[in-house]
Design an enzyme around this catalytic site. Structure first.
Site, PDB file in Angstrom:
ATOM      1  N   ASP A 114      36.724 -33.325  39.206  1.00 57.97           N
ATOM      2  CA  ASP A 114      36.919 -31.920  38.830  1.00 57.97           C
ATOM      3  C   ASP A 114      38.067 -31.817  37.829  1.00 57.97           C
ATOM      4  OD1 ASP A 114      36.666 -29.065  38.975  1.00 57.97           O
ATOM      5  OD2 ASP A 114      38.421 -29.052  40.288  1.00 57.97           O
ATOM      6  N   LYS A 134      42.698 -43.769  43.563  1.00 56.38           N
ATOM      7  CA  LYS A 134      44.148 -43.818  43.788  1.00 56.38           C
ATOM      8  C   LYS A 134      44.362 -44.818  44.919  1.00 56.38           C
ATOM      9  CE  LYS A 134      48.414 -42.318  43.151  1.00 56.38           C
ATOM     10  NZ  LYS A 134      49.185 -42.613  41.916  1.00 56.38           N
ATOM     11  N   TYR A 152      36.780 -31.694  49.234  1.00 55.90           N
ATOM     12  CA  TYR A 152      36.104 -30.402  49.111  1.00 55.90           C
ATOM     13  C   TYR A 152      35.380 -30.025  50.406  1.00 55.90           C
ATOM     14  CZ  TYR A 152      36.475 -29.376  44.084  1.00 55.90           C
ATOM     15  OH  TYR A 152      36.920 -29.040  42.838  1.00 55.90           O
TER      16      TYR A 152
END
Ligand code: IPM
Ligand code: MN
Length: 362
Positions: free
Chosen positions: A243, A186, A141
């Site tokens: 999110d 991840k 972000y």
């Protein structure tokens, strides 16, 4: 107590749901003899229209001075031109960053009365009680963005300190709950995720030996969140994974309109907002679900003002309202739906009733 609350209602249904939350907080102030002062400021699209800036400096300054910030939603089609140089969402991101609110708590506790509205089988949902702790001021972000004629890039980076502080917050929260943290990453692909996993493991081992930590890859987390949501207590993850997973998690509760959030940093100031967006398609019609905003008000009472009894009172009043079948249109697609104001009034009515429960002080 006295408290100054900055109210940033923003765009779309933001003003309607925020007005409902303010009315409920006023009822709490009245019932428990507090004095809350509410001051409105512009953010998002409305702030672009009025001031040419989605976070005008006076808004940020007012939020810094306040005890807490209540926010509605930002964004809308009129500010979504991909070539525009400013967007409403930038105001929200700058506010989170400007106030140092790195931990975003998103609790998900489906209420028995709304299980029917969820697209998941009810037997998987009863007893679900989880909190997602989303890192809020780092990651993709906030990384450098580039755009050329032939491509674009968004940089994702995390410092050790950024991971440490949010994992600490998640472990401390788990200690007050069932003592279990699931860290989502991840790590099979991303370097930032390998760092995340390493730091999370160290913090849990060295500082929270009483908390159990498990690691989960984000793709399988997306699946398990739907197939065995009861297995989770506290879920901690980076900004964008959080999110996405919290929109998914909202389906466990039955509607996005039900979920609140608290964005916290190291001080007392916090930003409280429902997780839903500005829903321009239903804005101005008085039909939006105010429960996410009202429950955000409860989190404000708890986390910024330290008023646990009052927070629990609001939560119980909301539960009693849902129990009574007072549903907004998102929860009652075919039945008689209550308007935004009706839901708020039903909660306010129950604030008085709930606070007569003996364990709640007068
Ligand atoms: C949220 C929203 C915001 C986000 C948008 C409006 C910038 O989706 O609070 O989840 O992506 O953080
Ligand atoms: Mn979102």
């Amino acid at each position: 107590m006295r408290a100054d609350i900055a109210v940033l209602s923003g765009d779309g249904i933001g003003p309607e749901v925020t007005a409902a939350a303010v009315a409920v907080l006023q009822a709490v102030a009245h019932r428990f003899r507090h004095a809350f002062d509410f001051a409105a400021h512009d953010i998002g699209g409305i702030a672009i229209d009025r001031h040419g800036d989605p976070l005008p400096p006076p808004t940020l300054a007012a939020c810094r001075r306040a005890d807490a910030v209540l926010l509605g939603a930002v964004g809308g089609p009129q500010w979504s031109d991909p070539n525009a140089s400013v967007r409403p969402e930038q105001g929200l991101l700058a506010l989170r960053k400007g106030l140092g609110l790195y931990a975003n708590l998103r609790p998900v506790q489906p209420h028995p009365a709304t299980l029917g509205a969820a697209p998941i089988k009810a037997h998987l949902l009863s007893g679900v009680d989880l909190v997602v702790v989303r890192e809020l001021t780092g990651g993709i972000y906030f990384g450098d963005k580039t755009r050329t004629d032939t491509g674009a890039s968004d940089l994702c980076s995390y410092s050790v300190a950024e991971v440490e502080r949010v994992v600490r917050r998640a472990c401390a929260l788990a200690r007050l709950r069932r003592g279990h943290v699931t860290s989502v990453d991840k790590a099979n692909v991303l370097e930032t995720s390998r760092l995340w996993r390493e730091v999370a493991a160290r913090i849990a081992r060295d500082e929270f030996p009483d908390v159990t930590l498990e690691h989960q890859l984000v793709d399988s987390m997306a699946m398990h969140l739907l197939s065995k949501p009861r297995a989770y207590d506290v879920i901690v993850t980076e900004n964008m994974f959080g999110d996405i997973l919290t929109d998914e998690a909202s389906m466990l509760a039955g509607s996005m309109g039900l979920l609140p959030s608290a964005s916290l940093g190291d001080g007392r100031i916090g930003l409280y907002e429902p997780i839903h967006g500005s829903a321009p398609d239903i804005a101005g019609r008085g039909v939006a679900n105010p429960v996410g905003a009202i429950l955000s008000g409860a989190l404000l009472l708890r986390h910024s003002l330290g008023l646990e009894t009052e927070a629990a009172c609001v939560e119980q009043a909301v539960a009693a309202t849902l129990e009574a079948g007072v549903f907004s249109a998102d929860l009652a697609p075919n039945g008689r739906a209550a308007g935004t104001g009706e839901v708020a009034d039903a909660v306010i009515e129950r604030i008085a009733a709930v606070s007569r429960v003996p364990e709640l002080r007068d």
